[in-house]
Write an enzyme that holds these catalytic residues in place. Structure first.
Site, PDB file in Angstrom:
ATOM      1  CB  ILE A  95      34.704  19.935  25.015  1.00  0.00           C
ATOM      2  CG1 ILE A  95      34.352  18.738  25.908  1.00  0.00           C
ATOM      3  CG2 ILE A  95      35.970  19.657  24.227  1.00  0.00           C
ATOM      4  CD1 ILE A  95      34.299  17.398  25.163  1.00  0.00           C
TER       5      ILE A  95
ATOM      6  CG  ASN B 153      33.485  28.927  19.928  1.00  0.00           C
ATOM      7  OD1 ASN B 153      32.805  28.954  18.896  1.00  0.00           O
ATOM      8  ND2 ASN B 153      34.513  28.118  20.072  1.00  0.00           N
TER       9      ASN B 153
ATOM     10  NE  ARG C 178      46.442  16.721  22.507  1.00  0.00           N
ATOM     11  CZ  ARG C 178      45.558  17.673  22.241  1.00  0.00           C
ATOM     12  NH1 ARG C 178      45.597  18.820  22.890  1.00  0.00           N
ATOM     13  NH2 ARG C 178      44.637  17.489  21.317  1.00  0.00           N
TER      14      ARG C 178
ATOM     15  CG  HIS D  95      42.795  23.483  26.919  1.00  0.00           C
ATOM     16  ND1 HIS D  95      43.722  22.474  26.851  1.00  0.00           N
ATOM     17  CD2 HIS D  95      41.981  23.294  25.850  1.00  0.00           C
ATOM     18  CE1 HIS D  95      43.481  21.725  25.789  1.00  0.00           C
ATOM     19  NE2 HIS D  95      42.430  22.209  25.157  1.00  0.00           N
TER      20      HIS D  95
ATOM     21  NE  ARG E 155      43.294  24.547  23.106  1.00  0.00           N
ATOM     22  CZ  ARG E 155      44.588  24.230  23.187  1.00  0.00           C
ATOM     23  NH1 ARG E 155      45.473  25.142  23.556  1.00  0.00           N
ATOM     24  NH2 ARG E 155      45.005  23.004  22.905  1.00  0.00           N
TER      25      ARG E 155
HETATM   26  N1  APR Z   1      24.079  24.801  19.793  1.00  0.00           N
HETATM   27  C1  APR Z   1      24.446  23.547  19.498  1.00  0.00           C
HETATM   28  N2  APR Z   1      25.415  23.252  18.606  1.00  0.00           N
HETATM   29  C2  APR Z   1      26.030  24.265  18.000  1.00  0.00           C
HETATM   30  C3  APR Z   1      25.709  25.604  18.275  1.00  0.00           C
HETATM   31  C4  APR Z   1      24.676  25.860  19.222  1.00  0.00           C
HETATM   32  N3  APR Z   1      24.291  27.097  19.547  1.00  0.00           N
HETATM   33  N4  APR Z   1      26.504  26.386  17.513  1.00  0.00           N
HETATM   34  C5  APR Z   1      27.302  25.564  16.792  1.00  0.00           C
HETATM   35  N5  APR Z   1      27.018  24.284  17.086  1.00  0.00           N
HETATM   36  C6  APR Z   1      27.575  23.049  16.522  1.00  0.00           C
HETATM   37  C7  APR Z   1      28.021  23.202  15.061  1.00  0.00           C
HETATM   38  O1  APR Z   1      26.889  23.239  14.188  1.00  0.00           O
HETATM   39  C8  APR Z   1      28.881  21.951  14.878  1.00  0.00           C
HETATM   40  O2  APR Z   1      28.136  20.843  14.377  1.00  0.00           O
HETATM   41  O3  APR Z   1      28.761  22.629  17.165  1.00  0.00           O
HETATM   42  C9  APR Z   1      29.359  21.653  16.304  1.00  0.00           C
HETATM   43  C10 APR Z   1      30.876  21.695  16.456  1.00  0.00           C
HETATM   44  O4  APR Z   1      31.401  20.645  15.726  1.00  0.00           O
HETATM   45  P1  APR Z   1      32.761  20.754  14.876  1.00  0.00           P
HETATM   46  O5  APR Z   1      32.729  21.970  14.027  1.00  0.00           O
HETATM   47  O6  APR Z   1      33.012  19.445  14.210  1.00  0.00           O
HETATM   48  O7  APR Z   1      33.866  21.035  16.009  1.00  0.00           O
HETATM   49  P2  APR Z   1      34.566  19.984  17.010  1.00  0.00           P
HETATM   50  O8  APR Z   1      35.843  19.517  16.432  1.00  0.00           O
HETATM   51  O9  APR Z   1      33.574  18.986  17.462  1.00  0.00           O
HETATM   52  O10 APR Z   1      34.980  20.993  18.205  1.00  0.00           O
HETATM   53  C11 APR Z   1      34.016  21.697  18.946  1.00  0.00           C
HETATM   54  O11 APR Z   1      35.437  21.774  20.894  1.00  0.00           O
HETATM   55  O12 APR Z   1      37.712  21.364  21.182  1.00  0.00           O
HETATM   56  C12 APR Z   1      36.733  22.324  20.994  1.00  0.00           C
HETATM   57  O13 APR Z   1      37.960  24.048  19.855  1.00  0.00           O
HETATM   58  C13 APR Z   1      36.946  23.070  19.719  1.00  0.00           C
HETATM   59  O14 APR Z   1      35.416  24.832  20.277  1.00  0.00           O
HETATM   60  C14 APR Z   1      35.586  23.663  19.499  1.00  0.00           C
HETATM   61  C15 APR Z   1      34.665  22.569  20.009  1.00  0.00           C
END
Ligand code: APR
Length: 311
Positions: A121, A98, A154, A178, A91
């Site tokens: 999250i 991030n 979990r 976490h 992570r």
């Molecule tokens: N503002 C809003 N949304 C954003 C931004 C931003 N500045 N930057 C990225 N995103 C969006 C991405 O475009 C994507 O659609 O965040 C979304 C993340 O979705 P996924 O890639 O499907 O990831 P997900 O499995 O939902 O996990 C998101 O949660 O558990 C944590 O480690 C995981 O950090 C990750 C997060």
């Protein structure tokens, strides 16, 4: 009374499942927010979920957007913006990507949704929630990180399967950061009040603790991306506790101001969530071994927070 407004920041895997659960549980109207390049994706997902309402029978409006102005007046924000892990990544490897994303989200949340209860999250969780509070300057009870409910879920599942009992009867909490040194609190783990250690052999418990710590990575290894069903349910349980003033006692990454001997740090602790947000942190009498594990975990979190502070 008007429905509550729930802003989901990130319309990806977790965001979509969050929207489905919030609507199905009639928690309020939902806005699925994503970056401009993914606005249509967010709108399409929202429309699909709204069409689902005529089958499942909920009335919530679900909309997609990339415009923060649409989130004005949100009661709750659940933040998944960022990238998830890929196999082999920890992570903490996500921090470079991030961190600017959570800062951007926090600046907009401060401007457009100052009254919202925020549930973070995005990973690395404990550092991202710290950064959200630092940038927004929101009160400590108005922001919390979702990790403990998921890690405890979990842990409880693995215990239930090993003991051959219903998942409903297992009660356990996972505290600390976490990460792989999270702290499953064995001394307070029970099966309907019976200490789990009297029903499950020590070597099995040790293996379950280890599997719990690596629980997220196990799924990343299988799917190539991180989990989303259980993370979404866990965050919705927290949102529901706030919106319905349930006073639920849940393991969450809460801001510590001296509790457990830590200051100015978010790590997983038992917290009561009600209409005021994080209303109370419960200080457990941990064993010396558990205190040692918490210390190790807190140090790992602090190291990532320090990286953020320098960036
Ligand atoms: N503002 C809003 N949304 C954003 C931004 C931003 N500045 N930057 C990225 N995103 C969006 C991405 O475009 C994507 O659609 O965040 C979304 C993340 O979705 P996924 O890639 O499907 O990831 P997900 O499995 O939902 O996990 C998101 O949660 O558990 C944590 O480690 C995981 O950090 C990750 C997060």
């Amino acid at each position: 009374m008007a429905r509550k407004k729930i802003g989901l920041i990130g319309a990806g895997n977790i965001g979509g499942e969050l929207a489905r659960l919030c609507a199905n549980e009639q928690l309020g109207d939902v806005w699925l927010f994503d970056i401009a390049a993914k606005e249509n994706f967010a709108k399409g997902k929202a429309l699909d979920l709204e069409q689902n309402s005529s089958v499942l029978g909920y009335d919530a409006n679900i909309r997609g957007t990339s415009n923060w102005a649409d989130l004005e007046g949100s009661d709750v924000l659940i933040i998944t913006a960022g990238i998830p892990r890929k196999p082999g990544q920890s992570r903490d490897d996500l921090v470079a990507t991030n961190l600017p994303i959570i800062r951007n989200v926090a600046e907009n949340a401060k401007k457009h949704c100052p009254g919202a209860f925020a549930i973070v999250i995005s990973n690395p969780l404990d550092a991202m929630v710290y950064e959200y509070k630092r940038v927004t300057g929101c009160p400590k009870g108005k922001v919390v990180g979702m990790a403990g409910v998921l890690d405890s879920a979990r842990f409880q599942l693995f215990l239930a399967r090993e003991a051959g009992v219903s998942i409903k009867d297992v009660r356990a909490m996972v505290l600390g950061g976490h990460g792989d040194d999270m702290v499953p609190v064995l001394s307070m783990t029970t099966i309907n009040g019976i200490p789990a250690s009297t029903l499950i052999a020590k070597d099995k418990l040790t293996a379950i603790v280890d599997r719990t710590r690596k629980g997220g990575g196990e799924i990343v290894g299988l799917m190539g991306t991180s989990a989303y069903y259980a993370p979404a349910s866990s965050a919705v349980a927290m949102a529901e506790a706030y919106l319905l003033d349930q006073k639920r006692l849940l393991a969450c990454a809460a801001y510590l101001d001296g509790e457990y001997g830590y200051k100015d740090l978010f790590i997983g602790v038992p917290a009561v969530i009600g209409a005021s947000g994080v209303e109370k942190i419960i200080e457990l009498a941990l064993t010396d071994e558990e205190k040692g594990m918490l210390e190790k975990s807190a140090k790992s979190v602090q190291a990532v927070v320090d990286v953020c502070k320098k960036s």
